[in-house]
Design an enzyme around this catalytic site. Structure first.
Site, PDB file in Angstrom:
ATOM      1  N   TYR A  12       0.820  -1.221   0.000  1.00 17.30           N
ATOM      2  CA  TYR A  12       0.000   0.000   0.000  1.00 17.30           C
ATOM      3  C   TYR A  12       0.858   1.277   0.000  1.00 17.30           C
ATOM      4  CZ  TYR A  12      -3.150   3.396   2.409  1.00 17.30           C
ATOM      5  OH  TYR A  12      -3.868   4.493   2.812  1.00 17.30           O
ATOM      6  N   ILE A  13       1.605   1.500   1.054  1.00 19.26           N
ATOM      7  CA  ILE A  13       2.374   2.759   1.143  1.00 19.26           C
ATOM      8  C   ILE A  13       3.570   2.700   0.187  1.00 19.26           C
ATOM      9  CG2 ILE A  13       3.524   4.378   2.708  1.00 19.26           C
ATOM     10  CD1 ILE A  13       1.954   2.993   5.022  1.00 19.26           C
ATOM     11  N   ASP A  32      10.015  -7.079  -3.942  1.00  8.90           N
ATOM     12  CA  ASP A  32       8.862  -7.465  -3.117  1.00  8.90           C
ATOM     13  C   ASP A  32       8.674  -8.969  -3.265  1.00  8.90           C
ATOM     14  OD1 ASP A  32       6.097  -5.561  -2.189  1.00  8.90           O
ATOM     15  OD2 ASP A  32       6.040  -7.757  -2.125  1.00  8.90           O
ATOM     16  N   LEU A  34       5.858 -10.409  -2.651  1.00  8.47           N
ATOM     17  CA  LEU A  34       4.420 -10.533  -2.947  1.00  8.47           C
ATOM     18  C   LEU A  34       3.680 -11.336  -1.875  1.00  8.47           C
ATOM     19  CD1 LEU A  34       4.513 -11.015  -6.840  1.00  8.47           C
ATOM     20  CD2 LEU A  34       4.219  -8.896  -5.543  1.00  8.47           C
ATOM     21  N   PHE A  71      10.255  -0.546   2.911  1.00  7.95           N
ATOM     22  CA  PHE A  71       8.906  -0.735   3.473  1.00  7.95           C
ATOM     23  C   PHE A  71       8.654  -2.176   3.892  1.00  7.95           C
ATOM     24  CE2 PHE A  71       8.473   2.795   0.509  1.00  7.95           C
ATOM     25  CZ  PHE A  71       7.733   3.708   1.245  1.00  7.95           C
ATOM     26  N   TYR A 139       5.191  -6.157  16.954  1.00  6.92           N
ATOM     27  CA  TYR A 139       5.326  -5.307  15.769  1.00  6.92           C
ATOM     28  C   TYR A 139       6.093  -4.026  16.117  1.00  6.92           C
ATOM     29  CZ  TYR A 139       4.150  -1.722  12.398  1.00  6.92           C
ATOM     30  OH  TYR A 139       4.249  -0.692  11.511  1.00  6.92           O
ATOM     31  N   ASN A 168      -1.450   7.206  11.491  1.00  5.60           N
ATOM     32  CA  ASN A 168      -2.407   6.312  10.807  1.00  5.60           C
ATOM     33  C   ASN A 168      -2.501   6.602   9.315  1.00  5.60           C
ATOM     34  OD1 ASN A 168      -3.023   6.056  13.720  1.00  5.60           O
ATOM     35  ND2 ASN A 168      -4.564   4.650  12.919  1.00  5.60           N
ATOM     36  N   ARG A 218      -6.881   9.114  16.974  1.00 10.86           N
ATOM     37  CA  ARG A 218      -5.714   8.834  16.144  1.00 10.86           C
ATOM     38  C   ARG A 218      -5.439  10.011  15.218  1.00 10.86           C
ATOM     39  NH1 ARG A 218      -5.318   5.592  19.315  1.00 10.86           N
ATOM     40  NH2 ARG A 218      -5.123   3.330  19.201  1.00 10.86           N
ATOM     41  N   ASP A 282      -4.246  -1.279  22.057  1.00  5.50           N
ATOM     42  CA  ASP A 282      -4.625   0.057  21.570  1.00  5.50           C
ATOM     43  C   ASP A 282      -4.314   1.137  22.608  1.00  5.50           C
ATOM     44  OD1 ASP A 282      -5.532  -0.286  18.998  1.00  5.50           O
ATOM     45  OD2 ASP A 282      -7.652  -0.485  19.539  1.00  5.50           O
TER      46      ASP A 282
END
Ligand code: UDP
Length: 319
Positions: A12-13, A32, A34, A71, A139, A168, A218, A282
């Site tokens: 994505y990014i 990548d 994949l 990334f 993470y 975010n 956020r 969270d």
């Protein structure tokens, strides 16, 4: 023009940053495996399907490369609490392999995807970059460990790196056909859009946080603004700038319920929801102090108004 290796450039990014690097005139090569990215996000002539653990393969790919934007990593906080070894081997082991390949190939510039999750539940909000690392998940820990290793490699190898600590990431580049497609999706905005279209309620995790409406706050940053922060970081390194770390956020916070209302307005549909218990890991409030990035690299968020973010994400869902 400088030639850049983008690892995770099918995600994505990564794919949206590769898109903006190309628009800024850089040559781009994507590595990548994949495993979480998509072939359709990269032009075939630029894509090299390679695992980060393949140090020899990466070393060959790094020939003639001026800098790496890294990334490639797993990003799901919840999954990392269930499968910590997977996160340590991919995010730390994979990065160590890349760093080894860079050392062999003599590539000494790196932009690294870090995260607000390195701060855990911070004492001070908006969060400055010098807040202590206190990650709440494997993470976040995997990213904090790599940031520390980069500090050592600056000292002992002359590796110049910029760590960007994302808040975010959201929104899309619908014209380029690029946006968020995680499998399974866990992020708020795509899930709200799906609830709006399917009529299946979304779970809102926690309504008793110490915030005005009881839901988490956020700092939502449009993926285009985030991508352009990478371009600015790269320019800093290419100009001989030193190693550093920057928060990438807007400095403004939105609660989960505010985002839900913005989705209702943009889609002109009701978003059905149910109240669920808090989600493990969270933090109540995560908002960036991003003045350092603004001051040092001249970056400004330009597309991160909540309505704009939701509009772009919605257009991508509809495409
Ligand atoms: N959230 C929620 N329901 C969902 C997904 C997310 O209430 O189905 C909340 C989550 O608890 C957090 C916010 O939305 O407060 C943003 O979560 P997301 O997973 O998008 O990003 P994170 O903040 O974890 O990086």
């Amino acid at each position: 023009m400088p030639k850049i290796l983008v690892t995770g450039g099918a995600g994505y990014i990564g794919s949206i940053t590769a898109h903006h690097l190309l628009r800024s005139g850089y040559e781009v090569v994507v590595a990548d495996d994949l495993s979480r990215g998509y072939r359709h996000n990269v032009a075939p002539e630029r894509l090299h399907v390679v695992r980060l653990q393949d140090t020899d393969g990466l070393t060959r790919l790094l020939e003639g490369i001026d800098a790496v934007v890294h990334f490639a990593a797993y990003i799901a906080v919840g999954e990392s609490t269930r499968e910590p070894e997977l996160y340590f081997s991919n995010n730390i082991g994979g990065t160590l392999s890349l760093l080894e390949a860079m050392a062999r190939a003599g590539v000494l510039r790196l932009v690294f995807s870090s995260t607000a999750a390195v701060y855990g539940d911070p004492q001070k909000v908006p969060i400055p970059e010098d807040a202590p690392f206190a990650p709440l998940s494997p993470y976040g820990e995997s990213k904090a460990i790599i940031e520390r290793i980069l500090g050592e490699l600056d000292r002992y190898r002359g590796l110049r790196s910029v760590a960007l600590r994302y808040f975010n990431a959201c929104g899309a580049e619908p014209e380029a056909g690029l946006g968020e497609e995680h499998q399974p999706e866990t992020h708020l905005i795509p899930l709200l859009l799906r609830a709006a279209t399917s009529g299946q309620p979304i779970q809102i995790f926690g309504n008793d946080y110490p915030t005005p409406d009881g839901t988490c706050i956020r700092d939502y940053i449009h993926v285009r603004d985030l991508a352009l922060a990478h371009v600015a970081a790269l320019e800093h390194l290419m100009a001989g700038g030193g190693s550093d770390a920057f928060n990438v956020g807007t400095g403004a916070g939105h609660s989960v319920m505010e985002v839900l209302r913005a989705v209702e307005e943009e889609t002109a549909r009701k978003v059905p929801f149910t109240s669920a218990p808090r989600r493990e890991g969270d933090s109540p409030i995560l908002v960036a102090d991003s003045r350092k990035l603004q001051r040092r690299l001249g970056w400004r968020p330009q597309r991160s108004e909540l309505r704009q973010i939701v509009q772009d994400a919605w257009r991508f869902e509809l495409h």
